[in-house]
Design a protein around this motif. Sequence first.
Motif, PDB file in Angstrom:
ATOM      1  N   GLY A 149       0.812  -1.213   0.000  1.00 50.16           N
ATOM      2  CA  GLY A 149       0.000   0.000   0.000  1.00 50.16           C
ATOM      3  C   GLY A 149       0.843   1.259   0.000  1.00 50.16           C
ATOM      4  N   TYR A 150       1.939   1.239   0.792  1.00 50.37           N
ATOM      5  CA  TYR A 150       2.786   2.422   0.867  1.00 50.37           C
ATOM      6  C   TYR A 150       4.122   2.055   1.498  1.00 50.37           C
ATOM      7  CZ  TYR A 150       3.931   7.345   0.989  1.00 50.37           C
ATOM      8  OH  TYR A 150       4.531   8.557   0.749  1.00 50.37           O
ATOM      9  N   ILE A 151       5.156   2.833   1.146  1.00 50.45           N
ATOM     10  CA  ILE A 151       6.498   2.655   1.705  1.00 50.45           C
ATOM     11  C   ILE A 151       6.998   4.027   2.147  1.00 50.45           C
ATOM     12  CG2 ILE A 151       8.870   1.918   1.273  1.00 50.45           C
ATOM     13  CD1 ILE A 151       7.831   0.112  -0.932  1.00 50.45           C
ATOM     14  N   ALA A 152       7.458   4.116   3.390  1.00 51.27           N
ATOM     15  CA  ALA A 152       8.044   5.350   3.893  1.00 51.27           C
ATOM     16  C   ALA A 152       9.483   5.069   4.303  1.00 51.27           C
ATOM     17  CB  ALA A 152       7.245   5.895   5.081  1.00 51.27           C
ATOM     18  N   VAL A 153      10.374   5.995   3.993  1.00 48.65           N
ATOM     19  CA  VAL A 153      11.801   5.816   4.252  1.00 48.65           C
ATOM     20  C   VAL A 153      12.318   6.979   5.083  1.00 48.65           C
ATOM     21  CG1 VAL A 153      14.074   5.479   3.198  1.00 48.65           C
ATOM     22  CG2 VAL A 153      12.036   4.645   2.021  1.00 48.65           C
ATOM     23  N   GLN A 154      13.153   6.651   6.069  1.00 48.03           N
ATOM     24  CA  GLN A 154      13.752   7.682   6.917  1.00 48.03           C
ATOM     25  C   GLN A 154      14.549   8.693   6.094  1.00 48.03           C
ATOM     26  OE1 GLN A 154      16.125   5.531   9.795  1.00 48.03           O
ATOM     27  NE2 GLN A 154      14.822   6.199  11.471  1.00 48.03           N
ATOM     28  N   LYS A 155      14.516   9.942   6.534  1.00 47.96           N
ATOM     29  CA  LYS A 155      15.338  10.981   5.926  1.00 47.96           C
ATOM     30  C   LYS A 155      15.830  11.891   7.051  1.00 47.96           C
ATOM     31  CE  LYS A 155      15.420  14.268   2.094  1.00 47.96           C
ATOM     32  NZ  LYS A 155      14.622  14.923   1.025  1.00 47.96           N
TER      33      LYS A 155
END
Length: 248
Positions: A36-42
């Motif tokens: 559904g979704y992918i979030a990556v640290q920044k």
Amino acid sequence: MLENLKKILNEDQDPKSIDKITAKLENLLMSNEDIGYIAVQKKPAVTILPDSIVVTNKRIILCKPKNLGLSMEFVDYDWDDITGSFVKEGILGADFTFTTKSDLTYTIDYLPKNQARKLYTFAKEQQEILKNPAIKEVDKEESSVSAIEFVSEDVIFKNKESEKTVLEEIKSEEVFDFAEIIPVNEQIIRYEEARVDNSVDLGSERKLSELSQDELFEKLQNYKRLLDNGLILQGEYDSFKKEILTYM
């Protein structure tokens, strides 16, 4: 999965990071499981090995690089084990937190704010589906209706294109009736010029459409590297990305 990746990339995700994560998840997904979704640290400084969080229609998957990025640790929690999710926004990003029935709390920090909001929205939708299974059935029915409407619109569009082609052919025939007014040599020159122009237009339109999905993805990564190195502006990168995504 390709349509989901296009949606994720539209959230200013790094194509290289998304490609790496999806490649590792390819053999871990269950049947009928969709990302559904992918979030990556920044993080504020350079993030060499960022943690990431993946939400699917069945679970939450935490992805943490190990051994200098040579391996990856995966921890997952089913949606029916999740009791709540929260988002806390700060100056340098946002924290996404979720809790489980076993009183375990997990937080992934330094997420871009728009990505954290997407995670939160998706988590709430999945929890709502678990509470009210009828919502899922309604969504399926709406999707079917939308598909039928889309097909109908496509048929109408094709019919209009056919009518337009017929009209253009009729118009061309009417103009051809006056060809005897134009000298023969001039007719040949105009025909050759039109033929060359058409071939050039076709070439430019087919330039991106002839590339494979891998080649398009690689091209997008190249533009991202140019942006990171300050060789192109943000506006130029957004324009290139938008054009490439239309062919993916």
